[in-house]
Design a protein around this motif. Structure first.
Motif, PDB file in Angstrom:
ATOM      1  N   GLN A 103       0.669  -0.899  -0.088  1.00  0.00           N
ATOM      2  CA  GLN A 103       0.214  -0.011  -0.365  1.00  0.00           C
ATOM      3  C   GLN A 103       0.812   1.663  -0.135  1.00  0.00           C
ATOM      4  O   GLN A 103       0.847   1.947  -1.408  1.00  0.00           O
ATOM      5  N   LEU A 104       1.486   0.932   1.007  1.00  0.00           N
ATOM      6  CA  LEU A 104       2.487   2.163   1.081  1.00  0.00           C
ATOM      7  C   LEU A 104       3.571   2.020   0.702  1.00  0.00           C
ATOM      8  O   LEU A 104       4.832   2.995   0.234  1.00  0.00           O
ATOM      9  N   THR A 105       4.020   1.329   0.658  1.00  0.00           N
ATOM     10  CA  THR A 105       5.530   0.489   0.496  1.00  0.00           C
ATOM     11  C   THR A 105       4.902  -0.574  -0.573  1.00  0.00           C
ATOM     12  O   THR A 105       4.871  -1.518  -0.064  1.00  0.00           O
ATOM     13  N   PHE A 106       6.331  -0.856  -1.674  1.00  0.00           N
ATOM     14  CA  PHE A 106       6.503  -2.087  -2.280  1.00  0.00           C
ATOM     15  C   PHE A 106       7.322  -3.001  -2.869  1.00  0.00           C
ATOM     16  O   PHE A 106       8.566  -2.063  -2.569  1.00  0.00           O
ATOM     17  N   ASP A 107       7.453  -4.346  -2.789  1.00  0.00           N
ATOM     18  CA  ASP A 107       8.757  -4.744  -3.678  1.00  0.00           C
ATOM     19  C   ASP A 107       9.375  -4.849  -4.672  1.00  0.00           C
ATOM     20  O   ASP A 107       8.624  -3.138  -5.923  1.00  0.00           O
ATOM     21  N   ARG A 108      10.596  -4.511  -5.035  1.00  0.00           N
ATOM     22  CA  ARG A 108      10.792  -4.251  -5.841  1.00  0.00           C
ATOM     23  C   ARG A 108      10.462  -4.691  -7.909  1.00  0.00           C
ATOM     24  O   ARG A 108      10.828  -3.487  -8.320  1.00  0.00           O
ATOM     25  N   LEU A 109       9.634  -5.472  -8.195  1.00  0.00           N
ATOM     26  CA  LEU A 109       9.346  -5.910  -8.736  1.00  0.00           C
ATOM     27  C   LEU A 109       7.875  -5.320  -9.054  1.00  0.00           C
ATOM     28  O   LEU A 109       7.788  -5.181 -10.602  1.00  0.00           O
ATOM     29  N   ALA A 110       7.613  -4.694  -8.000  1.00  0.00           N
ATOM     30  CA  ALA A 110       6.637  -4.273  -7.986  1.00  0.00           C
ATOM     31  C   ALA A 110       6.771  -2.440  -8.235  1.00  0.00           C
ATOM     32  O   ALA A 110       6.095  -2.025  -9.633  1.00  0.00           O
ATOM     33  N   ASP A 111       7.090  -2.228  -7.964  1.00  0.00           N
ATOM     34  CA  ASP A 111       7.910  -0.695  -8.611  1.00  0.00           C
ATOM     35  C   ASP A 111       8.291  -0.953  -9.387  1.00  0.00           C
ATOM     36  O   ASP A 111       8.176   0.091 -10.828  1.00  0.00           O
ATOM     37  N   VAL A 112       8.892  -1.828 -10.316  1.00  0.00           N
ATOM     38  CA  VAL A 112       9.246  -1.728 -12.004  1.00  0.00           C
ATOM     39  C   VAL A 112       8.498  -2.203 -12.677  1.00  0.00           C
ATOM     40  O   VAL A 112       7.985  -1.609 -13.867  1.00  0.00           O
ATOM     41  N   TYR A 113       6.906  -3.093 -12.526  1.00  0.00           N
ATOM     42  CA  TYR A 113       6.065  -2.899 -12.863  1.00  0.00           C
ATOM     43  C   TYR A 113       5.256  -1.272 -12.974  1.00  0.00           C
ATOM     44  O   TYR A 113       4.544  -0.761 -14.238  1.00  0.00           O
ATOM     45  N   HIS A 114       4.845  -0.657 -12.291  1.00  0.00           N
ATOM     46  CA  HIS A 114       4.737   0.344 -11.591  1.00  0.00           C
ATOM     47  C   HIS A 114       5.509   1.418 -12.680  1.00  0.00           C
ATOM     48  O   HIS A 114       4.592   2.852 -13.432  1.00  0.00           O
ATOM     49  N   SER A 115       6.777   1.488 -12.592  1.00  0.00           N
ATOM     50  CA  SER A 115       7.360   2.345 -13.899  1.00  0.00           C
ATOM     51  C   SER A 115       7.281   1.983 -15.254  1.00  0.00           C
ATOM     52  O   SER A 115       7.393   2.812 -16.129  1.00  0.00           O
ATOM     53  N   GLY A 116       6.397   0.978 -15.475  1.00  0.00           N
ATOM     54  CA  GLY A 116       5.731   0.821 -17.292  1.00  0.00           C
ATOM     55  C   GLY A 116       7.277   0.310 -17.858  1.00  0.00           C
ATOM     56  O   GLY A 116       7.480   0.653 -18.701  1.00  0.00           O
ATOM     57  N   THR A 117       8.362  -0.213 -17.303  1.00  0.00           N
ATOM     58  CA  THR A 117       9.502  -0.779 -17.910  1.00  0.00           C
ATOM     59  C   THR A 117       8.388  -2.221 -19.415  1.00  0.00           C
ATOM     60  O   THR A 117       8.192  -2.856 -18.191  1.00  0.00           O
ATOM     61  N   ALA A 118       9.089  -1.934 -20.479  1.00  0.00           N
ATOM     62  CA  ALA A 118       9.240  -2.618 -21.472  1.00  0.00           C
ATOM     63  C   ALA A 118      10.114  -2.914 -22.065  1.00  0.00           C
ATOM     64  O   ALA A 118      11.221  -2.018 -22.440  1.00  0.00           O
ATOM     65  N   HIS A 119      10.819  -4.314 -22.309  1.00  0.00           N
ATOM     66  CA  HIS A 119      11.306  -4.764 -23.630  1.00  0.00           C
ATOM     67  C   HIS A 119      10.918  -5.618 -24.403  1.00  0.00           C
ATOM     68  O   HIS A 119      10.181  -6.566 -23.333  1.00  0.00           O
ATOM     69  N   ASP A 120      11.928  -5.867 -25.294  1.00  0.00           N
ATOM     70  CA  ASP A 120      11.746  -6.768 -26.348  1.00  0.00           C
ATOM     71  C   ASP A 120      12.189  -7.776 -25.709  1.00  0.00           C
ATOM     72  O   ASP A 120      14.004  -8.080 -24.995  1.00  0.00           O
ATOM     73  N   GLU A 121      11.916  -9.155 -24.816  1.00  0.00           N
ATOM     74  CA  GLU A 121      12.789  -9.521 -24.463  1.00  0.00           C
ATOM     75  C   GLU A 121      13.257 -10.979 -25.384  1.00  0.00           C
ATOM     76  O   GLU A 121      14.297 -11.128 -24.883  1.00  0.00           O
ATOM     77  N   ASP A 122      13.361 -10.858 -26.338  1.00  0.00           N
ATOM     78  CA  ASP A 122      14.027 -11.718 -27.259  1.00  0.00           C
ATOM     79  C   ASP A 122      15.654 -10.951 -28.144  1.00  0.00           C
ATOM     80  O   ASP A 122      16.008 -10.777 -28.579  1.00  0.00           O
ATOM     81  N   GLN A 123      15.243  -9.231 -27.623  1.00  0.00           N
ATOM     82  CA  GLN A 123      16.092  -7.882 -28.269  1.00  0.00           C
ATOM     83  C   GLN A 123      18.059  -8.706 -26.762  1.00  0.00           C
ATOM     84  O   GLN A 123      18.133  -9.319 -26.361  1.00  0.00           O
ATOM     85  N   PRO A 124      19.158  -8.618 -27.418  1.00  0.00           N
ATOM     86  CA  PRO A 124      20.628  -8.612 -26.797  1.00  0.00           C
ATOM     87  C   PRO A 124      19.984  -7.632 -26.336  1.00  0.00           C
ATOM     88  O   PRO A 124      19.482  -6.812 -25.720  1.00  0.00           O
ATOM     89  N   VAL A 125      20.979  -8.336 -24.793  1.00  0.00           N
ATOM     90  CA  VAL A 125      21.143  -7.543 -23.898  1.00  0.00           C
ATOM     91  C   VAL A 125      21.798  -6.762 -23.544  1.00  0.00           C
ATOM     92  O   VAL A 125      22.929  -6.151 -24.436  1.00  0.00           O
ATOM     93  N   HIS A 126      21.311  -5.469 -22.662  1.00  0.00           N
ATOM     94  CA  HIS A 126      21.542  -4.086 -22.428  1.00  0.00           C
ATOM     95  C   HIS A 126      22.705  -3.917 -22.155  1.00  0.00           C
ATOM     96  O   HIS A 126      23.261  -2.924 -21.960  1.00  0.00           O
TER      97      HIS A 126
END
Length: 209
Positions: free
Chosen positions: A104-127
């Motif tokens: 509610q007030l605090t979130f784990d790191r993966l939840a924060d990644v979701y909230h940030s709207g982060t998106a990458h193509d899964e099959d692209q070369p690792v950057h």
């Protein structure tokens, strides 16, 4: 930077001489005007919070000068501040207990990644390029306890079990979680991690937060 490269390409190619205009463009732009007054802000806190508050305050009224008189204040790169565990100071360190998120007030790191709207193509070369993962396994695990697992805000780096490894673990890079903060590039104690732009402009979408 993009303007300088574009102009160089128009003139026939990217050379050191053609790119020399970049520093001049920065010096005469709003970038210099905006960043110059805060050039010593980070260094102000090298000696603690109290000294940092005083120095940062003085800098605000003296055009960014350190302690009001120094044009530039020196500092050390972030990765040089890492404390090896085999030193007296390192021996006193204790790994912090995980913070339990309430959702509610605090979130784990993966939840924060979701909230940030982060998106990458899964099959692209690792950057996120790690020059030598053996350093992570044989040296960093012993000397620094793999701090990338903790300083990364997006849980990109994990040491996971690996039966075939002599140490029983390997480095796993969850590149699709990356929020492009470049902390790993700056803070890795061996300087072996390089962040490069991902394909397709992937990354966080902070505007949706």
């Amino acid at each position: 930077a993009a303007e300088t490269i574009f102009e160089a390409l128009q003139d026939g190619g990217v050379t050191a001489g053609r790119l020399a205009a970049y520093p001049e463009k920065v010096e005469s732009s709003w970038i210099k005007e905006e960043l110059w007054p805060v050039r010593n802000f980070h260094q102000a806190f090298d000696h603690g919070l109290a000294a940092g508050m005083v120095q940062a305050g003085v800098g605000l009224v003296t055009g960014g000068r350190g302690w009001g008189v120094l044009d530039r204040v020196g500092t050390k790169p972030g990765h040089e501040r890492m404390i090896p565990l085999d030193t007296p100071e390192g021996a006193r360190l204790r790994r912090p207990e995980p913070v339990k998120a309430d959702g509610q007030l605090t979130f784990d790191r993966l939840a924060d990644v979701y909230h940030s709207g982060t998106a990458h193509d899964e099959d692209q070369p690792v950057h996120l390029l790690v020059a030598d993962t053996d350093i992570c396994i044989y040296h960093c695990a012993v000397e620094y306890a793999n701090p990338c697992q903790r300083f990364c805000p997006a849980a990109v780096y994990e040491m996971v079990p690996e039966p075939d490894s002599p140490t029983g673990q390997r480095l796993q890079i969850n590149a699709s979680n990356c929020v492009h903060c470049k902390t790993c590039d700056i803070m890795d104690p061996y300087g072996i991690i390089t962040w490069v732009p991902p394909e397709g402009g992937g990354g966080p979408n902070y505007g949706k937060m």
